[in-house]
Design a protein around this motif. Sequence first.
Motif, mmCIF file in Angstrom:
data_model
loop_
_atom_site.group_PDB
_atom_site.id
_atom_site.type_symbol
_atom_site.label_atom_id
_atom_site.label_comp_id
_atom_site.label_asym_id
_atom_site.label_seq_id
_atom_site.Cartn_x
_atom_site.Cartn_y
_atom_site.Cartn_z
ATOM 1 N N ALA A 193 0.840 -1.202 0.000
ATOM 2 C CA ALA A 193 0.000 0.000 0.000
ATOM 3 C C ALA A 193 0.877 1.255 0.000
ATOM 4 C CB ALA A 193 -0.931 -0.004 1.210
ATOM 5 N N ILE A 194 1.903 1.272 0.838
ATOM 6 C CA ILE A 194 2.823 2.420 0.875
ATOM 7 C C ILE A 194 3.549 2.567 -0.452
ATOM 8 C CG2 ILE A 194 4.965 3.272 1.930
ATOM 9 C CD1 ILE A 194 3.927 2.075 4.589
ATOM 10 N N MET A 195 4.022 1.461 -1.004
ATOM 11 C CA MET A 195 4.741 1.517 -2.270
ATOM 12 C C MET A 195 3.829 1.899 -3.430
ATOM 13 S SD MET A 195 7.881 1.188 -1.742
ATOM 14 C CE MET A 195 7.706 1.922 -0.131
ATOM 15 N N SER A 196 2.568 1.495 -3.378
ATOM 16 C CA SER A 196 1.625 1.877 -4.435
ATOM 17 C C SER A 196 1.420 3.389 -4.446
ATOM 18 C CB SER A 196 0.282 1.167 -4.243
ATOM 19 O OG SER A 196 0.426 -0.212 -4.435
ATOM 20 N N VAL A 197 1.277 3.967 -3.270
ATOM 21 C CA VAL A 197 1.156 5.429 -3.177
ATOM 22 C C VAL A 197 2.441 6.079 -3.670
ATOM 23 C CG1 VAL A 197 0.928 7.379 -1.574
ATOM 24 C CG2 VAL A 197 -0.537 5.372 -1.319
ATOM 25 N N GLY A 198 3.586 5.522 -3.286
ATOM 26 C CA GLY A 198 4.870 6.068 -3.724
ATOM 27 C C GLY A 198 5.064 5.997 -5.222
ATOM 28 N N VAL A 199 4.681 4.878 -5.835
ATOM 29 C CA VAL A 199 4.789 4.751 -7.292
ATOM 30 C C VAL A 199 3.868 5.768 -7.962
ATOM 31 C CG1 VAL A 199 4.238 3.238 -9.249
ATOM 32 C CG2 VAL A 199 5.580 2.363 -7.349
ATOM 33 N N TRP A 200 2.662 5.903 -7.462
ATOM 34 C CA TRP A 200 1.716 6.861 -8.038
ATOM 35 C C TRP A 200 2.285 8.283 -7.990
ATOM 36 C CZ3 TRP A 200 -3.109 6.012 -10.235
ATOM 37 C CH2 TRP A 200 -3.848 7.151 -10.534
ATOM 38 N N ARG A 201 2.789 8.666 -6.826
ATOM 39 C CA ARG A 201 3.325 10.019 -6.668
ATOM 40 C C ARG A 201 4.599 10.222 -7.484
ATOM 41 N NH1 ARG A 201 2.341 10.901 -0.163
ATOM 42 N NH2 ARG A 201 0.101 11.244 -0.329
ATOM 43 N N SER A 202 5.438 9.205 -7.528
ATOM 44 C CA SER A 202 6.668 9.292 -8.306
ATOM 45 C C SER A 202 6.344 9.381 -9.796
ATOM 46 C CB SER A 202 7.560 8.087 -8.022
ATOM 47 O OG SER A 202 8.795 8.214 -8.665
#
Length: 145
Positions: free
Chosen positions: A94-103
């Motif tokens: 979940a944290i990485m999904s948000v990070g990928v989206w923002r990146s």
Amino acid sequence: MAFRKSTSASKRAAEIFSSASGHAKERAKAPSLLLRLFRGEVPLIRTFWTFFLSLPLLGDLVFTYLIFPMLEVDSAVGTASIFMWATFMLVYVAIMSVGVWRSASRYAGPSSWAMLAKLAAVLGAVGAVGYALMWYGSWMILSNA
């Protein structure tokens, strides 16, 4: 005059001691890697391939083929291990999904790569929920057998 010198000397001594103890106002800590990943501050290529894809895949392989076979599912340790792993992976992805989206939103390259990364982030989040449910379901089936 002597009083002013001692006051400035006291201030200087206080500055020296506070900087030596790590309480200096000027010293700012860099945010942790996890926080930078969540904010999307790490480049998309590194975020996606290393932290979103490779590490979870490696972790799943290690848990599935090395750790899980050694667990006694109906023991407290086995049950806690399965729940902790599934929960950890759910939160991590979940944290990485948000990070990928923002990146991907900050990505300066071709917009098609950014859109594909965002699609992967959504699918990854949905997949993480399915993965956690699979582990919880596996535990229930094995513990009732």
